[in-house]
Every structure is written in structure tokens, then in C-alpha cells.
Design an enzyme around this catalytic site. Structure first.
Site, PDB file in Angstrom:
ATOM      1  N   LYS A  89      47.878  -8.078 -17.015  1.00  0.00           N
ATOM      2  CA  LYS A  89      48.474  -6.781 -16.711  1.00  0.00           C
ATOM      3  C   LYS A  89      49.684  -6.606 -17.627  1.00  0.00           C
ATOM      4  CE  LYS A  89      47.403  -7.492 -11.783  1.00  0.00           C
ATOM      5  NZ  LYS A  89      47.962  -7.768 -10.439  1.00  0.00           N
ATOM      6  N   SER A  96      44.337  -9.979  -8.998  1.00  0.00           N
ATOM      7  CA  SER A  96      45.601 -10.713  -9.129  1.00  0.00           C
ATOM      8  C   SER A  96      45.701 -11.409 -10.474  1.00  0.00           C
ATOM      9  CB  SER A  96      45.681 -11.762  -8.007  1.00  0.00           C
ATOM     10  OG  SER A  96      46.747 -12.656  -8.235  1.00  0.00           O
ATOM     11  N   ALA A  97      46.938 -11.500 -10.991  1.00  0.00           N
ATOM     12  CA  ALA A  97      47.175 -12.260 -12.227  1.00  0.00           C
ATOM     13  C   ALA A  97      47.153 -13.762 -11.970  1.00  0.00           C
ATOM     14  CB  ALA A  97      48.534 -11.873 -12.802  1.00  0.00           C
ATOM     15  N   GLU A 116      49.706  -2.054  -5.469  1.00  0.00           N
ATOM     16  CA  GLU A 116      50.444  -2.946  -6.393  1.00  0.00           C
ATOM     17  C   GLU A 116      51.941  -2.951  -6.107  1.00  0.00           C
ATOM     18  OE1 GLU A 116      51.064  -4.984  -8.799  1.00  0.00           O
ATOM     19  OE2 GLU A 116      49.112  -5.477  -9.579  1.00  0.00           O
ATOM     20  N   ASP A 117      52.579  -4.116  -6.283  1.00  0.00           N
ATOM     21  CA  ASP A 117      54.034  -4.202  -6.058  1.00  0.00           C
ATOM     22  C   ASP A 117      54.822  -4.372  -7.355  1.00  0.00           C
ATOM     23  OD1 ASP A 117      53.191  -6.922  -6.563  1.00  0.00           O
ATOM     24  OD2 ASP A 117      55.161  -7.545  -5.828  1.00  0.00           O
ATOM     25  N   ASP A 150      46.434  -6.109  -5.188  1.00  0.00           N
ATOM     26  CA  ASP A 150      47.161  -7.204  -5.808  1.00  0.00           C
ATOM     27  C   ASP A 150      47.417  -8.249  -4.715  1.00  0.00           C
ATOM     28  OD1 ASP A 150      48.932  -8.417  -7.812  1.00  0.00           O
ATOM     29  OD2 ASP A 150      50.543  -7.755  -6.490  1.00  0.00           O
ATOM     30  N   LEU A 151      47.715  -9.474  -5.089  1.00  0.00           N
ATOM     31  CA  LEU A 151      47.927 -10.512  -4.058  1.00  0.00           C
ATOM     32  C   LEU A 151      49.417 -10.719  -3.770  1.00  0.00           C
ATOM     33  CD1 LEU A 151      46.787 -12.750  -2.226  1.00  0.00           C
ATOM     34  CD2 LEU A 151      46.884 -14.293  -4.190  1.00  0.00           C
ATOM     35  N   ASP A 152      50.130 -11.245  -4.771  1.00  0.00           N
ATOM     36  CA  ASP A 152      51.538 -11.584  -4.570  1.00  0.00           C
ATOM     37  C   ASP A 152      52.375 -10.320  -4.407  1.00  0.00           C
ATOM     38  OD1 ASP A 152      54.089 -12.619  -4.650  1.00  0.00           O
ATOM     39  OD2 ASP A 152      54.092 -12.847  -6.823  1.00  0.00           O
ATOM     40  N   LYS A 199      57.443 -10.655 -11.588  1.00  0.00           N
ATOM     41  CA  LYS A 199      56.374 -10.182 -10.702  1.00  0.00           C
ATOM     42  C   LYS A 199      55.220  -9.583 -11.487  1.00  0.00           C
ATOM     43  CE  LYS A 199      59.251  -9.634  -6.659  1.00  0.00           C
ATOM     44  NZ  LYS A 199      59.871  -8.720  -5.708  1.00  0.00           N
ATOM     45  N   THR A 209      54.333 -14.473  -2.077  1.00  0.00           N
ATOM     46  CA  THR A 209      54.427 -15.747  -2.802  1.00  0.00           C
ATOM     47  C   THR A 209      55.510 -15.690  -3.884  1.00  0.00           C
ATOM     48  OG1 THR A 209      52.459 -14.955  -3.933  1.00  0.00           O
ATOM     49  CG2 THR A 209      52.159 -16.782  -2.421  1.00  0.00           C
TER      50      THR A 209
HETATM   51  P1  B16 Z   1      49.978 -18.273 -11.379  1.00  0.00           P
HETATM   52  P2  B16 Z   1      49.908 -11.095  -8.583  1.00  0.00           P
HETATM   53  C1  B16 Z   1      51.167 -12.927 -10.070  1.00  0.00           C
HETATM   54  O1  B16 Z   1      50.427 -12.603  -8.922  1.00  0.00           O
HETATM   55  C2  B16 Z   1      52.630 -13.103  -9.711  1.00  0.00           C
HETATM   56  O2  B16 Z   1      53.176 -11.867  -9.259  1.00  0.00           O
HETATM   57  C3  B16 Z   1      53.403 -13.561 -10.922  1.00  0.00           C
HETATM   58  O3  B16 Z   1      54.767 -13.772 -10.582  1.00  0.00           O
HETATM   59  C4  B16 Z   1      52.775 -14.858 -11.445  1.00  0.00           C
HETATM   60  O4  B16 Z   1      53.459 -15.298 -12.635  1.00  0.00           O
HETATM   61  C5  B16 Z   1      51.299 -14.610 -11.754  1.00  0.00           C
HETATM   62  O5  B16 Z   1      50.648 -14.164 -10.569  1.00  0.00           O
HETATM   63  C6  B16 Z   1      50.609 -15.871 -12.242  1.00  0.00           C
HETATM   64  O6  B16 Z   1      50.525 -16.785 -11.192  1.00  0.00           O
HETATM   65  O7  B16 Z   1      51.042 -19.070 -12.071  1.00  0.00           O
HETATM   66  O8  B16 Z   1      49.703 -18.719  -9.958  1.00  0.00           O
HETATM   67  O9  B16 Z   1      48.708 -18.195 -12.195  1.00  0.00           O
HETATM   68  O10 B16 Z   1      51.127 -10.309  -8.215  1.00  0.00           O
HETATM   69  O11 B16 Z   1      49.192 -10.550  -9.812  1.00  0.00           O
HETATM   70  O12 B16 Z   1      48.983 -11.327  -7.417  1.00  0.00           O
HETATM   71 MG    MG Z   2      52.145  -8.637  -7.240  1.00  0.00          MG
END
Ligand code: B16
Ligand code: MG
Length: 218
Positions: A145, A114-115, A169-170, A9-11, A45, A17
Site C-alpha cells: 500500500k 492487510s500489509a 482502513e485506518d 484492513d487488520l491492524d 501504520k 496490533t
Molecule cells: P508485518 P495492516 C500493517 O498491518 C501494519 O499497520 C504496519 O504497521 C506493519 O508494518 C505492516 O502491517 C507489516 O506487518 O511486519 O507483520 O508483516 O494495517 O495493513 O493490517
Molecule cells: Mg491498518
């Protein structure tokens, strides 16, 4: 047991972030006339941008029509992009680069799952793109997810069967997604926030290939 690929996962795993998402959503909330408390941030998250907005509006007890929602989501993203444009490689979380390099030298394939629709821009800013053999982000998936799509696409792009993949994953939504994909899972964070991971570790500062081997390669 044989792990052939690791999916990150990224964030919250590679970079933090979440605080930029929180500041941007906080500005939207204050423009709408309410405070978005940090205690609610855990709920954002790993969930998609629109699902995050729904949570924000629920906290503020606000009802608006879909076109206004699109405008708010766009405004939040513009704020968020202005923050991530300032990101540097210094923001990569401790131990991540070393662990990725170890995996590569051990012949383990690496993907991002990542989402975020901003994932490739973030990887570019922190100069980490070349460490990943595949990048699956919010632009490549149609179901967020906890649906397993993001991780199954990552496994497919790497050519590895799901049962040979390990996800880091966090967020609970991401752990559920990895479980739904039939993959091994290490949670990053506090065990009380992360149910159903195989193991939970605080981060990569004290976690390297030796620890991974002890958990999965016996
Ligand atoms: P964006 P991850 C997710 O990243 C974030 O944890 C989540 O808070 C955010 O709403 C989602 O990405 C969408 O991000 O607005 O930049 O498309 O944890 O899946 O890496
Ligand atoms: Mg995350």
C-alpha cells in the site's frame, strides 16, 4: 449504489496490533541507542516491515547496510511474533464481530486486505479466520500500500468488481490504496489523519448494517 463486498484492513481496524509493533520497534530503537517517540508511530501504520524500518532509521539518523537491515527486521519480527502469540479473542475491537456477522447474514462477501505477513497467525489467535471469505496478506502481495494490489487481489478472489467493494482502513497508505483500486472507502480513526475517505468513523462500536445502508444503499 451496490456494495457486494467489504474488505477490512487488520491492524487498527479489526485489532489494535499497532501498539505491539510500536513496542517491538521501540526496543530495536533503544538497542540502536535512540528513543522512538510515540508521535512518530502514525507513520508506521499500514506500511510494510522494511518501509517501517526505513522510517525508524531515519528518525534515529542511522545509516546501515542492507544485510544489517534484514537482521534488524528479523529481530523486530521475532519480538512482534512473541507478543501476538499471546493475543486472545478479547482483543478484537468493539463491534467488529457483530458487524461481520451482520454483513454475512445480508449476503455481503468479506475479505481481509492487510500489509502484515503475520495476518493469518493473528486471525488464528483471535479466532476470526472463519469470518472471512478471502484473506490477502503481506505474503500474497508484491507491492505495498498505497499500491492497490492487496485490495484488487481481494476483490478478484471474491469475484466482485472493484466498484462494488467497500474498504475499511485506518491508515492513509491504505486509504490511498483503496482509492487507487477504485473502491469505496470508510476511514477508521480521526478525520484529520485520514484524507480522501468517503466517510470517517471512530470504529464499529456504533456502526452497524443500518448505518452502512444509510450511507451507501439509498
Ligand atoms: P508485518 P495492516 C500493517 O498491518 C501494519 O499497520 C504496519 O504497521 C506493519 O508494518 C505492516 O502491517 C507489516 O506487518 O511486519 O507483520 O508483516 O494495517 O495493513 O493490517
Ligand atoms: Mg491498518
Amino acid at each position: 449504489m451496490n456494495i457486494k463486498a467489504c474488505l477490512f484492513d487488520l491492524d487498527g481496524v479489526v485489532v489494535d496490533t499497532a501498539r505491539y509493533h510500536f513496542i517491538a520497534w521501540g526496543k530495536i530503537a533503544s538497542e540502536l541507542g535512540f528513543n522512538f517517540p510515540e508521535t512518530e508511530n502514525e507513520r508506521l501504520k499500514g506500511v510494510s516491515r522494511m518501509a517501517s524500518l526505513d522510517i525508524l532509521l531515519e528518525v534515529g539518523h542511522i545509516n546501515i547496510d542492507p544485510s544489517q537491515k534484514n537482521l534488524l527486521a528479523e529481530r523486530k519480527n521475532n519480538l512482534y511474533v512473541s507478543y501476538i502469540n499471546e493475543m486472545t479473542p478479547d482483543e478484537i475491537l468493539p463491534g467488529v464481530i457483530q458487524f461481520l456477522d451482520e454483513l454475512r447474514s445480508e449476503g455481503i462477501l468479506i475479505a481481509l486486505g492487510s500489509a502484515s505477513k503475520n495476518a493469518t497467525a493473528i486471525l488464528d489467535k483471535i479466532k476470526l479466520t472463519e469470518k472471512f471469505d478471502a484473506v490477502i496478506d503481506g505474503n500474497k502481495v508484491s507491492i505495498a500500500k498505497p499500491d492497490p494490489e492487496v485490495f484488487l487481489k481481494g476483490a478478484a478472489e471474491l469475484g466482485v468488481r472493484p466498484e462494488s467493494c467497500l474498504v475499511f482502513e485506518d491508515a492513509q497508505a491504505g486509504i490511498d490504496a483503496a482509492r487507487n483500486a477504485g473502491m469505496h472507502i470508510i476511514g477508521i480513526g480521526q478525520p484529520e489523519n485520514l484524507k480522501n475517505a468517503d466517510f470517517v468513523i471512530p470504529g464499529f462500536q456504533n456502526f452497524n448494517f443500518n448505518e452502512l445502508s444509510a450511507l451507501y444503499f439509498q
